[in-house]
Design a protein around this motif. Structure first.
Motif, PDB file in Angstrom:
ATOM      1  N   GLY A   1       0.780  -1.233   0.000  1.00 51.08           N
ATOM      2  CA  GLY A   1       0.000   0.000   0.000  1.00 51.08           C
ATOM      3  C   GLY A   1       0.810   1.281   0.000  1.00 51.08           C
ATOM      4  O   GLY A   1       0.258   2.364   0.221  1.00 51.08           O
ATOM      5  N   GLU A   2       2.117   1.210  -0.265  1.00 52.02           N
ATOM      6  CA  GLU A   2       2.959   2.409  -0.259  1.00 52.02           C
ATOM      7  C   GLU A   2       3.025   2.993  -1.668  1.00 52.02           C
ATOM      8  O   GLU A   2       4.005   2.825  -2.398  1.00 52.02           O
ATOM      9  N   MET A   3       1.992   3.731  -2.032  1.00 53.84           N
ATOM     10  CA  MET A   3       1.880   4.251  -3.391  1.00 53.84           C
ATOM     11  C   MET A   3       2.937   5.307  -3.696  1.00 53.84           C
ATOM     12  O   MET A   3       3.453   5.376  -4.813  1.00 53.84           O
ATOM     13  N   GLY A   4       3.256   6.141  -2.743  1.00 50.36           N
ATOM     14  CA  GLY A   4       4.280   7.158  -2.964  1.00 50.36           C
ATOM     15  C   GLY A   4       5.645   6.541  -3.202  1.00 50.36           C
ATOM     16  O   GLY A   4       6.378   6.923  -4.125  1.00 50.36           O
ATOM     17  N   HIS A   5       5.988   5.574  -2.380  1.00 52.35           N
ATOM     18  CA  HIS A   5       7.266   4.871  -2.525  1.00 52.35           C
ATOM     19  C   HIS A   5       7.317   4.123  -3.853  1.00 52.35           C
ATOM     20  O   HIS A   5       8.332   4.163  -4.564  1.00 52.35           O
ATOM     21  N   ALA A   6       6.218   3.460  -4.222  1.00 49.39           N
ATOM     22  CA  ALA A   6       6.158   2.725  -5.484  1.00 49.39           C
ATOM     23  C   ALA A   6       6.276   3.663  -6.678  1.00 49.39           C
ATOM     24  O   ALA A   6       6.884   3.317  -7.700  1.00 49.39           O
ATOM     25  N   SER A   7       5.708   4.853  -6.577  1.00 48.22           N
ATOM     26  CA  SER A   7       5.809   5.828  -7.665  1.00 48.22           C
ATOM     27  C   SER A   7       7.257   6.258  -7.877  1.00 48.22           C
ATOM     28  O   SER A   7       7.708   6.411  -9.017  1.00 48.22           O
ATOM     29  N   ALA A   8       7.994   6.444  -6.782  1.00 46.31           N
ATOM     30  CA  ALA A   8       9.412   6.798  -6.893  1.00 46.31           C
ATOM     31  C   ALA A   8      10.193   5.670  -7.567  1.00 46.31           C
ATOM     32  O   ALA A   8      11.041   5.917  -8.440  1.00 46.31           O
ATOM     33  N   ILE A   9       9.896   4.428  -7.199  1.00 48.36           N
ATOM     34  CA  ILE A   9      10.562   3.280  -7.813  1.00 48.36           C
ATOM     35  C   ILE A   9      10.259   3.234  -9.306  1.00 48.36           C
ATOM     36  O   ILE A   9      11.143   2.960 -10.127  1.00 48.36           O
ATOM     37  N   ALA A  10       9.001   3.506  -9.674  1.00 50.09           N
ATOM     38  CA  ALA A  10       8.596   3.464 -11.082  1.00 50.09           C
ATOM     39  C   ALA A  10       9.319   4.529 -11.897  1.00 50.09           C
ATOM     40  O   ALA A  10       9.728   4.275 -13.040  1.00 50.09           O
ATOM     41  N   TRP A  11       9.508   5.707 -11.338  1.00 46.69           N
ATOM     42  CA  TRP A  11      10.180   6.772 -12.085  1.00 46.69           C
ATOM     43  C   TRP A  11      11.668   6.481 -12.261  1.00 46.69           C
ATOM     44  O   TRP A  11      12.264   6.872 -13.263  1.00 46.69           O
ATOM     45  N   ILE A  12      12.253   5.788 -11.321  1.00 46.82           N
ATOM     46  CA  ILE A  12      13.651   5.369 -11.495  1.00 46.82           C
ATOM     47  C   ILE A  12      13.747   4.387 -12.654  1.00 46.82           C
ATOM     48  O   ILE A  12      14.677   4.449 -13.479  1.00 46.82           O
ATOM     49  N   LEU A  13      12.780   3.475 -12.760  1.00 47.98           N
ATOM     50  CA  LEU A  13      12.767   2.544 -13.896  1.00 47.98           C
ATOM     51  C   LEU A  13      12.620   3.303 -15.209  1.00 47.98           C
ATOM     52  O   LEU A  13      13.294   2.980 -16.204  1.00 47.98           O
ATOM     53  N   PHE A  14      11.767   4.314 -15.228  1.00 47.15           N
ATOM     54  CA  PHE A  14      11.591   5.129 -16.433  1.00 47.15           C
ATOM     55  C   PHE A  14      12.909   5.777 -16.844  1.00 47.15           C
ATOM     56  O   PHE A  14      13.276   5.778 -18.026  1.00 47.15           O
ATOM     57  N   ILE A  15      13.642   6.301 -15.872  1.00 50.74           N
ATOM     58  CA  ILE A  15      14.922   6.954 -16.164  1.00 50.74           C
ATOM     59  C   ILE A  15      15.945   5.935 -16.660  1.00 50.74           C
ATOM     60  O   ILE A  15      16.716   6.201 -17.594  1.00 50.74           O
ATOM     61  N   ILE A  16      15.965   4.745 -16.048  1.00 47.80           N
ATOM     62  CA  ILE A  16      16.902   3.699 -16.482  1.00 47.80           C
ATOM     63  C   ILE A  16      16.638   3.314 -17.930  1.00 47.80           C
ATOM     64  O   ILE A  16      17.568   3.222 -18.749  1.00 47.80           O
ATOM     65  N   ILE A  17      15.369   3.070 -18.268  1.00 48.66           N
ATOM     66  CA  ILE A  17      15.016   2.709 -19.643  1.00 48.66           C
ATOM     67  C   ILE A  17      15.372   3.840 -20.597  1.00 48.66           C
ATOM     68  O   ILE A  17      15.871   3.599 -21.710  1.00 48.66           O
ATOM     69  N   LEU A  18      15.159   5.077 -20.173  1.00 47.87           N
ATOM     70  CA  LEU A  18      15.496   6.236 -21.004  1.00 47.87           C
ATOM     71  C   LEU A  18      16.991   6.295 -21.284  1.00 47.87           C
ATOM     72  O   LEU A  18      17.423   6.519 -22.424  1.00 47.87           O
ATOM     73  N   ILE A  19      17.795   6.057 -20.259  1.00 47.15           N
ATOM     74  CA  ILE A  19      19.254   6.105 -20.416  1.00 47.15           C
ATOM     75  C   ILE A  19      19.731   4.978 -21.323  1.00 47.15           C
ATOM     76  O   ILE A  19      20.554   5.189 -22.231  1.00 47.15           O
ATOM     77  N   VAL A  20      19.233   3.759 -21.089  1.00 47.09           N
ATOM     78  CA  VAL A  20      19.640   2.611 -21.908  1.00 47.09           C
ATOM     79  C   VAL A  20      19.253   2.830 -23.368  1.00 47.09           C
ATOM     80  O   VAL A  20      20.054   2.576 -24.290  1.00 47.09           O
ATOM     81  N   THR A  21      18.046   3.336 -23.599  1.00 53.76           N
ATOM     82  CA  THR A  21      17.605   3.607 -24.972  1.00 53.76           C
ATOM     83  C   THR A  21      18.469   4.679 -25.623  1.00 53.76           C
ATOM     84  O   THR A  21      18.841   4.565 -26.801  1.00 53.76           O
ATOM     85  N   ALA A  22      18.807   5.725 -24.871  1.00 55.15           N
ATOM     86  CA  ALA A  22      19.660   6.786 -25.405  1.00 55.15           C
ATOM     87  C   ALA A  22      21.043   6.258 -25.775  1.00 55.15           C
ATOM     88  O   ALA A  22      21.617   6.653 -26.801  1.00 55.15           O
ATOM     89  N   ILE A  23      21.572   5.346 -24.953  1.00 55.32           N
ATOM     90  CA  ILE A  23      22.877   4.744 -25.256  1.00 55.32           C
ATOM     91  C   ILE A  23      22.804   3.943 -26.553  1.00 55.32           C
ATOM     92  O   ILE A  23      23.696   4.020 -27.411  1.00 55.32           O
ATOM     93  N   PHE A  24      21.728   3.185 -26.715  1.00 55.94           N
ATOM     94  CA  PHE A  24      21.567   2.409 -27.944  1.00 55.94           C
ATOM     95  C   PHE A  24      21.503   3.321 -29.166  1.00 55.94           C
ATOM     96  O   PHE A  24      22.121   3.044 -30.201  1.00 55.94           O
ATOM     97  N   PHE A  25      20.741   4.412 -29.072  1.00 55.01           N
ATOM     98  CA  PHE A  25      20.635   5.341 -30.196  1.00 55.01           C
ATOM     99  C   PHE A  25      21.970   6.024 -30.467  1.00 55.01           C
ATOM    100  O   PHE A  25      22.336   6.261 -31.624  1.00 55.01           O
ATOM    101  N   ARG A  26      22.679   6.335 -29.397  1.00 57.48           N
ATOM    102  CA  ARG A  26      23.967   7.017 -29.563  1.00 57.48           C
ATOM    103  C   ARG A  26      24.980   6.131 -30.271  1.00 57.48           C
ATOM    104  O   ARG A  26      25.754   6.595 -31.119  1.00 57.48           O
ATOM    105  N   THR A  27      25.004   4.850 -29.925  1.00 56.42           N
ATOM    106  CA  THR A  27      25.981   3.928 -30.503  1.00 56.42           C
ATOM    107  C   THR A  27      25.521   3.344 -31.838  1.00 56.42           C
ATOM    108  O   THR A  27      26.323   2.721 -32.535  1.00 56.42           O
ATOM    109  N   SER A  28      24.255   3.521 -32.183  1.00 57.34           N
ATOM    110  CA  SER A  28      23.726   2.895 -33.404  1.00 57.34           C
ATOM    111  C   SER A  28      24.382   3.448 -34.674  1.00 57.34           C
ATOM    112  O   SER A  28      24.423   2.763 -35.698  1.00 57.34           O
TER     113      SER A  28
END
Length: 296
Positions: free
Chosen positions: A259-286
């Motif tokens: 039931g910790e929605m605030g904590h879960a939201s923070a975890i979700a945004w970290i995942l969003f940033i990780i995916i964003l960084i990994v995708t940017a690395i792929f585009f940069r090296t492509s």
């Protein structure tokens, strides 16, 4: 009203349902979760602003499961993405060969797992992975090989789920197959005239011409792998001993079990940033390995 404006208005009206859907079901929930990530919100209570405490709690080690879920998820991604790409490409390449008979049947067989409900397929694989009655261990016993605990061992649970994921690579196979059929035959004919063998044609024509498709599947496969969830929910519940505590299941557990929605939201945004960084690395090296025919 001029004809140009009528056409523009008609276009806006046709696009309006999609725009409203994007705003209502994607943009607004994302913004809401971003705001909730800075609060102490436990569903039944009013959100209380706490600044960056949720993020601090994650990175300073207070939440003992955060780094564990990251490690498990990255392990899955590192195994799943390369194996998935290689398996899909090899199957598509074989299905594209002229001497293969019954191609449509094989394409249907390989795509069929995609339309099977995830819950149903997970239940099938639970039986296949059963240490006592499972088909895989029965096969190993028949070959006088040591059996495995599959989903019930910390060492093999993630590789087992990776193996299961290869069963559902039908969409990737179809995309690769479409790309292979789009490679101009004139290139192969020119290579044959020059005396190139099958391996040289594969390495110097097929692979370079397929790099845009490989790049697309790499991006989509990586994003999907980071969001693995159903297998952990149905098959392992994050076990054994949190060895399959994937990041998305970790979010689900914090939000809907604790039931910790605030904590879960923070975890979700970290995942969003990780995916964003990994995708940017792929585009940069492509730029160094992706070949586009239009650039010639």
């Amino acid at each position: 009203m001029t004809r140009k404006r009528r056409i523009a208005l008609a276009g806006i009206l046709f696009a309006l349902p999609s725009i409203l859907g994007l705003l209502t079901f994607t943009i607004l929930p994302m913004l809401s979760s971003l705001l909730l990530s800075f609060t102490d919100y436990r569903i039944v209570n009013t959100p209380k602003f706490i600044g960056f405490d949720n993020y601090t709690r994650l990175f300073d080690g207070t939440d003992q499961y955060f780094y564990n879920s990251l490690a498990v998820t990255f392990k899955y991604v590192i195994l799943r993405v390369p194996l998935g790409l290689m398996f899909s490409f090899i199957v598509a390449f074989l299905l594209n060969m002229e001497f293969i008979r019954g191609k449509s049947i094989f394409r249907t067989i390989f795509y069929l797992p995609v339309i099977v409900p995830a819950v149903a397929s997970s239940m099938i694989w639970i039986w296949l992975f059963s240490p006592d009655l499972g088909l895989f261990n029965s096969f190993l016993e028949a070959l006088n090989l040591p059996t495995l605990n599959w989903l019930y061992s910390e060492e093999t649970v993630v590789p087992s789920i990776v193996l299961m994921s290869l069963w559902g690579m039908g969409s990737t196979i179809i995309i690769f197959l479409a790309g292979l059929q789009g490679v101009p035959r004139s290139l192969y004919e020119a290579a044959i005239v020059d005396g190139a063998g099958a391996m040289r044609k594969f390495l110097h024509i097929t692979i370079p011409m397929m790099t845009p498709i490989i790049f697309f599947n790499l991006i989509m496969g990586s994003i999907g792998a980071f969001q693995v969830f159903t297998e952990a929910l149905i098959m392992t519940q994050g076990g054994p001993n949190n060895a399959s505590l994937f990041y998305n299941y970790y979010i689900y557990r914090e939000a809907f079990l604790f039931g910790e929605m605030g904590h879960a939201s923070a975890i979700a945004w970290i995942l969003f940033i990780i995916i964003l960084i990994v995708t940017a690395i792929f585009f940069r090296t492509s730029k160094s390995w992706v070949f586009y025919e239009s650039e010639v």
